[in-house]
Design a protein around this motif. Structure first.
Motif, mmCIF file in Angstrom:
data_model
loop_
_atom_site.group_PDB
_atom_site.id
_atom_site.type_symbol
_atom_site.label_atom_id
_atom_site.label_comp_id
_atom_site.label_asym_id
_atom_site.label_seq_id
_atom_site.Cartn_x
_atom_site.Cartn_y
_atom_site.Cartn_z
ATOM 1 N N LEU A 38 0.840 -1.200 0.000
ATOM 2 C CA LEU A 38 0.000 0.000 0.000
ATOM 3 C C LEU A 38 0.870 1.244 0.000
ATOM 4 O O LEU A 38 1.926 1.274 0.625
ATOM 5 N N THR A 39 0.400 2.301 -0.685
ATOM 6 C CA THR A 39 1.106 3.576 -0.730
ATOM 7 C C THR A 39 0.145 4.675 -0.310
ATOM 8 O O THR A 39 -0.962 4.763 -0.831
ATOM 9 N N VAL A 66 5.015 11.298 -0.727
ATOM 10 C CA VAL A 66 4.253 12.521 -0.949
ATOM 11 C C VAL A 66 4.016 12.763 -2.437
ATOM 12 O O VAL A 66 2.943 13.222 -2.832
ATOM 13 N N GLU A 67 4.971 12.421 -3.297
ATOM 14 C CA GLU A 67 4.839 12.693 -4.721
ATOM 15 C C GLU A 67 3.914 11.697 -5.422
ATOM 16 O O GLU A 67 3.255 12.043 -6.405
ATOM 17 N N ALA A 68 3.854 10.477 -4.949
ATOM 18 C CA ALA A 68 3.066 9.441 -5.625
ATOM 19 C C ALA A 68 1.585 9.542 -5.268
ATOM 20 O O ALA A 68 1.207 10.121 -4.255
#
Length: 110
Positions: A38-39, A66-68
């Motif tokens: 999980l992200t 944070v970017e994804a």
């Protein structure tokens, strides 16, 4: 030796794959051996997801990026798995009718 005179098995016994047994089955997602990938985008969201995972007795590797974009597809599929539908048994001939007439099924609706 000829096939006509031999009483035993000449052909080799087939392997399990030919009978439909899945010998190379993939591990189930959400277990300790195969945790969910999980992200999430923040630490607060990570705490929320960890609570959901612990509540459902699952295992997950949660990464904060944070970017994804947030990726919780595997968790949603496990939590929203459809339930098996169960149909009522059709009455036999001598059972009372389900319409409430008091007659036997064979003389009323059967």
């Amino acid at each position: 030796m000829s096939k006509f005179f031999y009483k035993g098995r000449i052909e080799k016994k087939p392997k399990h794959e030919s009978f439909g047994y899945n010998t190379k089955r993939a591990a189930k997602l959400g277990t300790e051996a195969n945790p969910l990938p999980l992200t999430v985008t923040s630490d607060e969201r990570k705490a929320e997801v960890e609570a959901i995972v612990a509540q459902n007795n699952l295992f997950a590797n949660i990464t904060v990026n944070v970017e994804a974009k947030e990726d919780l597809v595997e968790l949603d599929t496990i939590l929203n798995k459809p339930a098996t539908t169960v149909f009522e048994k059709t009455p036999s001939r001598n059972d009372p009718c389900s319409c409430g007439s008091g007659k036997k099924y064979k003389k009323c609706c059967g």
